[in-house]
Design an enzyme around this catalytic site. Structure first.
Site, PDB file in Angstrom:
ATOM      1  N   HIS A  85       0.849  -1.200   0.000  1.00 51.79           N
ATOM      2  CA  HIS A  85       0.000   0.000   0.000  1.00 51.79           C
ATOM      3  C   HIS A  85       0.885   1.251   0.000  1.00 51.79           C
ATOM      4  O   HIS A  85       0.373   2.366   0.100  1.00 51.79           O
ATOM      5  CB  HIS A  85      -0.864   0.053   1.261  1.00 51.79           C
ATOM      6  CG  HIS A  85      -2.033  -0.887   1.277  1.00 51.79           C
ATOM      7  ND1 HIS A  85      -2.828  -1.120   0.185  1.00 51.79           N
ATOM      8  CD2 HIS A  85      -2.562  -1.629   2.288  1.00 51.79           C
ATOM      9  CE1 HIS A  85      -3.784  -1.978   0.527  1.00 51.79           C
ATOM     10  NE2 HIS A  85      -3.641  -2.300   1.782  1.00 51.79           N
ATOM     11  N   TYR A 174     -11.287  -0.761 -10.161  1.00 50.83           N
ATOM     12  CA  TYR A 174     -12.219  -1.761  -9.629  1.00 50.83           C
ATOM     13  C   TYR A 174     -13.490  -1.836 -10.481  1.00 50.83           C
ATOM     14  O   TYR A 174     -13.940  -2.922 -10.848  1.00 50.83           O
ATOM     15  CB  TYR A 174     -12.564  -1.370  -8.185  1.00 50.83           C
ATOM     16  CG  TYR A 174     -13.444  -2.326  -7.433  1.00 50.83           C
ATOM     17  CD1 TYR A 174     -12.904  -3.464  -6.826  1.00 50.83           C
ATOM     18  CD2 TYR A 174     -14.822  -2.105  -7.296  1.00 50.83           C
ATOM     19  CE1 TYR A 174     -13.711  -4.343  -6.106  1.00 50.83           C
ATOM     20  CE2 TYR A 174     -15.631  -2.974  -6.583  1.00 50.83           C
ATOM     21  CZ  TYR A 174     -15.070  -4.088  -5.993  1.00 50.83           C
ATOM     22  OH  TYR A 174     -15.875  -4.958  -5.286  1.00 50.83           O
TER      23      TYR A 174
HETATM   24  P1  A3P Z   1     -16.686  -3.188   0.068  1.00 54.68           P
HETATM   25  O1  A3P Z   1     -16.235  -2.778   1.430  1.00 54.68           O
HETATM   26  O2  A3P Z   1     -17.241  -2.040  -0.717  1.00 54.68           O
HETATM   27  O3  A3P Z   1     -17.609  -4.355   0.076  1.00 54.68           O
HETATM   28  P2  A3P Z   1      -9.345  -4.405  -0.325  1.00 54.68           P
HETATM   29  O4  A3P Z   1      -9.239  -5.798  -0.828  1.00 54.68           O
HETATM   30  O5  A3P Z   1      -8.467  -3.438  -1.052  1.00 54.68           O
HETATM   31  O6  A3P Z   1      -9.235  -4.334   1.149  1.00 54.68           O
HETATM   32  O7  A3P Z   1     -10.810  -3.904  -0.729  1.00 54.68           O
HETATM   33  C1  A3P Z   1     -11.930  -4.459  -0.096  1.00 54.68           C
HETATM   34  C2  A3P Z   1     -13.135  -4.249  -0.979  1.00 54.68           C
HETATM   35  O8  A3P Z   1     -13.094  -5.190  -2.062  1.00 54.68           O
HETATM   36  C3  A3P Z   1     -14.410  -4.527  -0.193  1.00 54.68           C
HETATM   37  O9  A3P Z   1     -15.396  -3.659  -0.750  1.00 54.68           O
HETATM   38  C4  A3P Z   1     -14.651  -5.995  -0.526  1.00 54.68           C
HETATM   39  O10 A3P Z   1     -15.974  -6.408  -0.321  1.00 54.68           O
HETATM   40  C5  A3P Z   1     -14.243  -6.058  -1.993  1.00 54.68           C
HETATM   41  N1  A3P Z   1     -13.833  -7.410  -2.413  1.00 54.68           N
HETATM   42  C6  A3P Z   1     -13.141  -8.334  -1.695  1.00 54.68           C
HETATM   43  N2  A3P Z   1     -12.966  -9.447  -2.414  1.00 54.68           N
HETATM   44  C7  A3P Z   1     -13.542  -9.245  -3.620  1.00 54.68           C
HETATM   45  C8  A3P Z   1     -13.691 -10.051  -4.790  1.00 54.68           C
HETATM   46  N3  A3P Z   1     -13.238 -11.301  -4.844  1.00 54.68           N
HETATM   47  N4  A3P Z   1     -14.341  -9.517  -5.841  1.00 54.68           N
HETATM   48  C9  A3P Z   1     -14.824  -8.250  -5.805  1.00 54.68           C
HETATM   49  N5  A3P Z   1     -14.726  -7.441  -4.724  1.00 54.68           N
HETATM   50  C10 A3P Z   1     -14.083  -7.920  -3.637  1.00 54.68           C
END
Ligand code: A3P
Length: 279
Positions: A85, A174
């Protein structure tokens, strides 16, 4: 900061390293899973015993900055898949100078904020700190105060470098991946020099990677329902709703106006833009 300082001094990138970089809550978990599945598809051709079924993507693609000073969990096989990050200008010199590749994911700042607000309140709970109200968190976010922030300079750092070195950094959004996951799985594979053959395409390899890495599949796995990768924080918190446009359920008109203005002010002229969709 201490770990990041050590990382900057000590980390030696290899030319074939693959770095999954992101601003927190932009879809890092998803992109780590996709990258891991693409790069290791020859080793795990049977989908039934795939490591992604029993390990969280953050275990398989660990954050470099959280490996210092212990330094013990670096992947031993090559190419090494690593996450970060850290903002682009603060990466170790060897990452910037070597030929290693970076895939960077970002997300519209509205949904990113809501996702971060939920997630970091969970982290605060584990640290016994009180939760931030949405108003408190929003004020901080607009002032750039957030883990690894400000979000605009984080995104612009990688974005600008990707324009200068398009073979080194691939920028992904995304929302774009959600809209056409097949296209982006192929694009990531090509960028990483692991392109799919015609035979793989006809045999449905891309579709099986998409299914394996899908939110519905991953959220339901035991390891992601009850496991823990990072101290105290349960894996389930990485999987919330995975929606585009869910922010409308939280934002007041004045918040929408304020964040729209900041986006315009910070990103205008850069070429980086986001479609702000409503759910
Ligand atoms: P939301 O909080 O909007 O649901 P990171 O992985 O960078 O921490 O981001 C987390 C976000 O990505 C969360 O969004 C989560 O639900 C979503 N996320 C996690 N796994 C995912 C997947 N396999 N496909 C799509 N979105 C995903």
């Amino acid at each position: 900061m201490k770990e990041i300082n050590i990382f900057q001094k000590q980390f030696q990138a290899k030319d074939n390293d693959i770095i999954v970089a992101s601003f927190p809550k932009s879809g890092t978990t998803w992109l780590k899973a996709i990258a891991f599945a693409i790069v290791n598809r020859q080793c795990f051709s049977s989908i039934h015993n795939h490591p992604l079924l029993s390990s969280n993507p953050h275990q398989l693609v660990p954050y470099i900055e959280f490996m210092y000073p212990a330094n013990s969990h670096f992947p031993t096989t090559e190419p090494r898949l690593l996450g970060t990050h850290i903002p682009f200008p603060s990466l170790s010199k060897s990452i910037i100078d070597s030929n290693c590749k970076i895939i960077y994911i970002c997300r519209n700042p509205f949904d990113t904020f809501i996702s971060a607000w939920h997630f970091f309140n969970k982290v605060r709970q584990y640290c016994s700190s009180s939760a931030l109200t949405i108003e408190e968190a929003f004020e901080m976010y607009c002032n750039g105060i957030i883990e690894f922030g400000p979000w605009w300079s984080h995104m612009l750092g990688y974005w600008k470098e990707s324009i200068v070195r398009p073979n080194k950094i691939l920028i992904l959004k995304y929302e774009d991946i959600k809209e056409n996951v097949n296209l982006y799985v192929k694009r990531v594979a090509e960028f990483l020099d692991f392109p799919f053959t015609q035979e793989e395409e006809s045999n449905g390899v891309i579709e099986s990677i998409i299914r394996l890495c899908s939110f519905e599949k991953m959220k339901d796995l035991e390891v992601n329902k009850s496991g823990i990768v990072y101290d105290g924080l349960e894996n389930k918190h990485y999987f919330r709703k995975a929606e585009i446009g869910g922010w409308v359920n939280y934002f007041s008109p004045s918040m929408t106006e304020k964040l729209s203005k900041i986006m315009e002010e910070k990103l205008s002229g850069s070429g980086l833009s986001f479609k702000i969709m409503h759910s």
